[in-house]
Design a protein around this motif. Structure first.
Motif, PDB file in Angstrom:
ATOM      1  N   PHE A   1       0.815  -1.211   0.000  1.00  0.00           N
ATOM      2  CA  PHE A   1       0.000   0.000   0.000  1.00  0.00           C
ATOM      3  C   PHE A   1       0.850   1.263   0.000  1.00  0.00           C
ATOM      4  CE2 PHE A   1      -3.220  -3.015   1.612  1.00  0.00           C
ATOM      5  CZ  PHE A   1      -4.234  -2.742   0.717  1.00  0.00           C
TER       6      PHE A   1
ATOM      7  N   LEU B   1      -5.398  -1.741  10.362  1.00  0.00           N
ATOM      8  CA  LEU B   1      -5.990  -2.642   9.369  1.00  0.00           C
ATOM      9  C   LEU B   1      -5.518  -4.075   9.582  1.00  0.00           C
ATOM     10  CD1 LEU B   1      -7.694  -3.008   6.797  1.00  0.00           C
ATOM     11  CD2 LEU B   1      -5.650  -2.476   5.461  1.00  0.00           C
TER      12      LEU B   1
ATOM     13  N   THR C   1      -7.983  -7.347  10.657  1.00  0.00           N
ATOM     14  CA  THR C   1      -8.126  -8.599   9.919  1.00  0.00           C
ATOM     15  C   THR C   1      -7.575  -9.790  10.706  1.00  0.00           C
ATOM     16  OG1 THR C   1      -6.036  -8.168   8.751  1.00  0.00           O
ATOM     17  CG2 THR C   1      -8.068  -7.426   7.688  1.00  0.00           C
TER      18      THR C   1
ATOM     19  N   PHE D   1     -13.064  -7.408   7.225  1.00  0.00           N
ATOM     20  CA  PHE D   1     -12.335  -6.755   6.132  1.00  0.00           C
ATOM     21  C   PHE D   1     -13.027  -5.473   5.671  1.00  0.00           C
ATOM     22  CE2 PHE D   1     -10.117  -6.590   1.983  1.00  0.00           C
ATOM     23  CZ  PHE D   1      -8.815  -6.680   2.454  1.00  0.00           C
ATOM     24  N   PRO D   2     -14.337  -5.477   5.437  1.00  0.00           N
ATOM     25  CA  PRO D   2     -14.995  -4.209   5.094  1.00  0.00           C
ATOM     26  C   PRO D   2     -14.885  -3.173   6.205  1.00  0.00           C
ATOM     27  CG  PRO D   2     -16.404  -6.054   4.513  1.00  0.00           C
ATOM     28  CD  PRO D   2     -15.274  -6.611   5.326  1.00  0.00           C
TER      29      PRO D   2
ATOM     30  N   LEU E   1     -11.626  -1.553   5.581  1.00  0.00           N
ATOM     31  CA  LEU E   1     -11.504  -0.803   4.331  1.00  0.00           C
ATOM     32  C   LEU E   1     -12.353   0.465   4.320  1.00  0.00           C
ATOM     33  CD1 LEU E   1     -11.383  -3.559   1.551  1.00  0.00           C
ATOM     34  CD2 LEU E   1      -9.499  -2.210   2.499  1.00  0.00           C
ATOM     35  N   VAL E   2     -13.570   0.398   4.861  1.00  0.00           N
ATOM     36  CA  VAL E   2     -14.456   1.568   4.858  1.00  0.00           C
ATOM     37  C   VAL E   2     -14.075   2.441   6.048  1.00  0.00           C
ATOM     38  CG1 VAL E   2     -16.852   2.372   4.792  1.00  0.00           C
ATOM     39  CG2 VAL E   2     -16.261   0.144   3.840  1.00  0.00           C
ATOM     40  N   SER E   3     -12.897   3.012   5.964  1.00  0.00           N
ATOM     41  CA  SER E   3     -12.356   3.812   7.060  1.00  0.00           C
ATOM     42  C   SER E   3     -11.317   4.772   6.477  1.00  0.00           C
ATOM     43  CB  SER E   3     -11.707   2.904   8.108  1.00  0.00           C
ATOM     44  OG  SER E   3     -10.528   2.302   7.590  1.00  0.00           O
TER      45      SER E   3
ATOM     46  N   LEU F   1      -6.530   3.869   4.830  1.00  0.00           N
ATOM     47  CA  LEU F   1      -5.689   3.893   3.635  1.00  0.00           C
ATOM     48  C   LEU F   1      -5.719   5.232   2.912  1.00  0.00           C
ATOM     49  CD1 LEU F   1      -6.565   0.367   2.164  1.00  0.00           C
ATOM     50  CD2 LEU F   1      -4.609   1.017   3.580  1.00  0.00           C
TER      51      LEU F   1
ATOM     52  N   THR G   1     -17.719   6.603   7.742  1.00  0.00           N
ATOM     53  CA  THR G   1     -16.323   6.304   8.073  1.00  0.00           C
ATOM     54  C   THR G   1     -15.878   7.025   9.338  1.00  0.00           C
ATOM     55  OG1 THR G   1     -15.549   8.092   6.612  1.00  0.00           O
ATOM     56  CG2 THR G   1     -15.708   5.892   5.662  1.00  0.00           C
TER      57      THR G   1
END
Length: 282
Positions: free
Chosen positions: A58, A85, A89, A197-198, A201-203, A206, A220
């Motif tokens: 990333f 993250l 996970t 995982f979502p 990611l919805v944060s 990244l 978020t």
């Protein structure tokens, strides 16, 4: 001639003895989980190999294409996101581990032993937060190797890592509920994937969220992963564009992160205990 004084035995302290026995049971189950890791080290791939891959991928893929509002290096921005993250996970270890124990029948053997039933859950979460500590070290060392530099003092940086670890422990209780709600390790893995995982990611882990649609930016902002990530960035002294978003979680990220962790433990630990009791008495 006076009668000899009566010698009385010290009073037993059943409450303290029971507590000591419970902690002893937790220690036994924690050690059991750690022994499994020693025999099969590949179990730690999610907290050793994956963090290195995610951090390098990333940072070098997004690093040149993601502008940071207010300026700053993407490496410094992304490190906290990579940390949270990966911890998010990695919480699937708890759900898969519990589902595996239930599926293989080892829990039935535990039921025949004179032990505190909840020690199975507590020992599992303690062992997994120890694995999360390894993940923190791997992410930090990888970040330092690629150029991440915290801008705060040592105490503040350690506090940031502590906030992340506290959230990881709280999330392991949520994952325990997921594992106890499934009928096998495969189902637990799938449910954890589509849930955790979502969430990561919805944060803001990244990318900055300022350019998102209003409803998504609000979502978020209230995501616990965003709060923990923003808290880590704040404590690390790294770029934290979320501080310009006028929502309570982003204006008070440390308090929000600690609050989310406390709520997850307060809600999920009793739920997991009830679910475990039901699964083992059916």
């Amino acid at each position: 001639m006076t009668a000899p004084a009566e010698v009385t035995a010290p009073r037993a302290r059943p409450g303290l003895d029971a507590a000591a026995n419970r902690w002893r049971d937790v220690g036994v189950h924690t050690r059991r989980n750690l022994v499994h890791v020693r025999r099969e080290p590949i179990q730690l791939a999610g907290v050793t190999i994956q963090p290195v891959m995610f951090t390098l991928l990333f940072i070098y893929v997004f690093g040149s294409g993601v502008p940071i509002p207010g300026g700053g290096d993407y490496k410094d921005y992304a490190l906290a996101g990579m940390l949270v993250l990966n911890l998010t996970t990695a919480a699937s270890r708890t759900s898969v581990g519990l589902a595996t124990d239930l599926h293989t029948g080892v829990i039935d053997r535990f039921r025949t032993l004179p032990m505190w039933p909840a020690a199975v859950l507590v020992g599992r979460t303690v062992a997994d937060v120890m694995a999360a500590g390894l993940c923190v070290i791997v992410v930090a060392l990888t970040g330092l190797a690629v150029g991440w530099r915290p801008g705060a003092g040592v105490a503040s940086v350690l506090a940031g890592f502590g906030v992340a670890l506290g959230f990881s422990y709280a999330l392991s209780w949520f994952a325990a509920c997921l594992g106890l709600a499934t009928q096998g390790p495969e189902s637990a893995q799938s449910l954890s994937l589509v849930t955790l995982f979502p969430l990561g990611l919805v944060s803001n882990a990244l990318v900055p969220t300022q350019g998102m649609p209003g409803w998504l930016m609000t979502l978020t902002s209230w995501n616990p992963v965003s709060a923990v990530t923003a808290a880590c960035r704040h404590l690390f002294g790294n770029p934290n564009p979320s501080a310009t978003i006028h929502t309570w979680p982003m204006q008070h990220p440390v308090l929000t992160a600690l609050g989310w962790s406390a709520v997850l433990v307060a809600v999920c630990a009793p739920l997991a205990t009830v679910a475990y009791r039901r699964r083992t008495t059916e």
